[in-house]
Scaffold this motif. Sequence first.
Motif, PDB file in Angstrom:
ATOM      1  N   LEU A 214       0.822  -1.207   0.000  1.00  0.00           N
ATOM      2  CA  LEU A 214       0.000   0.000   0.000  1.00  0.00           C
ATOM      3  C   LEU A 214       0.857   1.259   0.000  1.00  0.00           C
ATOM      4  O   LEU A 214       0.400   2.333  -0.412  1.00  0.00           O
ATOM      5  N   LEU A 215       2.105   1.136   0.458  1.00  0.00           N
ATOM      6  CA  LEU A 215       2.999   2.292   0.469  1.00  0.00           C
ATOM      7  C   LEU A 215       3.431   2.670  -0.941  1.00  0.00           C
ATOM      8  O   LEU A 215       3.880   3.799  -1.175  1.00  0.00           O
ATOM      9  N   LEU A 216       3.312   1.728  -1.878  1.00  0.00           N
ATOM     10  CA  LEU A 216       3.703   1.993  -3.267  1.00  0.00           C
ATOM     11  C   LEU A 216       2.514   2.247  -4.178  1.00  0.00           C
ATOM     12  O   LEU A 216       2.667   2.817  -5.258  1.00  0.00           O
ATOM     13  N   ASN A 217       1.348   1.818  -3.737  1.00  0.00           N
ATOM     14  CA  ASN A 217       0.161   2.000  -4.581  1.00  0.00           C
ATOM     15  C   ASN A 217      -0.345   3.425  -4.495  1.00  0.00           C
ATOM     16  O   ASN A 217      -0.257   4.070  -3.448  1.00  0.00           O
ATOM     17  N   THR A 218      -0.879   3.909  -5.594  1.00  0.00           N
ATOM     18  CA  THR A 218      -1.449   5.246  -5.641  1.00  0.00           C
ATOM     19  C   THR A 218      -2.661   5.309  -4.723  1.00  0.00           C
ATOM     20  O   THR A 218      -3.480   4.398  -4.700  1.00  0.00           O
TER      21      THR A 218
END
Length: 427
Positions: A214-218
């Motif tokens: 989730l830290l990489l997802n928009t």
Amino acid sequence: MKPNLIQQQTLQWKMNQTLLQSIHILQLSSIELTDYINEVVKENPLIEEVNYDYDIQQYRKSHSEDVSIDINRKEETMYDKLKFQLSGVKVPKELKPVVEYGIDSLNDDGYLDIDLETWAEDCRTTVPMAEKALSYIQSLEPTGIGARNLSECISLQLKEMGKDYPFVMDLMEHHLEWVATENVEEIAGYYETTEEIAAEVIDSIKLCHPKPGLLLNTQQPEYIIPEAMIFKENGSWKIKFYKWANPTIKISDMYHNLMGMEKEADSFLKEKYRQVEWLKQAIHYRTNTLEDIITLIVEKQYDYFEHGIMMMKALTLSDIADELDLHVSTISRAINQKYVQTPKGVFPIKYFLPSGVRQKNGKKTASNVIKYLIQEMIDMENKRKPLSDQAIKERLLDEYDIDIARRTVMKYREQLHIPASTKRRKR
């Protein structure tokens, strides 16, 4: 030393322009394909018209009540960001496609969604090679990416912090409720340590992110449109591709009128004409490949379309690749970030290619079926006495003859975004 002229014959594979463009366009979603063609149109004066037949905005308006469908420019995904990181890592050439396949097999939370055996089988390699590929993925940022379960995710992050407690894996796998309730006394007593260390363990775990993907997802919602529609007509299942997935490109008559001009202008026009031809061939390749894949999926998952989720079969990229005589990476590129519309809603094509859990009778049960059963059990449970992962495991075996490990139940439950039984309990 006197120099000698030596003639040596070597076999070398070089990609031509058409192949490179075909591979690039194969990966694009319909929205991305539209954007790409629009960019080509801006700098190619020979393109007079691109006919999409049916405007995407029309589709949006006609499906405005379907909350699962909307349109937007696609943001850079977690998968894109991880592959960009990978470009800066020295990975052996033969292992790189295996690593990329592993990245594509992560779920939105950043967890590995397949087991090593399936991974190795799909990539036609060995389990040790898949393990090595996993180590490369787990070296990427944020720490915890590529974990196979929550306990491994937390353990990887604690190691990065320099706080590698020997009992953390067991604590996370078997006594997660002690962490949730901050039960320092139980942890200290069970693992024969001090309450200070137990408290430090809890504090360290709190600093970890349980879903690193989730830290990489928009953060913005991802809007989608389907490539094709799967529907039943006159008793048989059919596929209709939307025109925007296969637009028609018309060349201006100006090309033929201007041919034979001075050399420089003539050369420019020929180059622009070749560009259009390459683009047409690449779009044709994308359309045909997708059509073959979706047609085969409908054939293989016929029982699912007829009777519902309980009849879904385990089906791998490798199965599709073998049937169509294509490379696994081609199938992976073709279906990535692409969707189809069905009577049950809009689904990613990957949804119809679930991994399988092999049973004692030798048959495989699709992971989607097991997730559905877990969801149903939890929906119907007594909220005052919610089912533990162990209880769900036992019911799957007793009622459906599905034999899976408790940790697999936990993994699927987490993928369904369902909290542990201690968090579901209501008084």
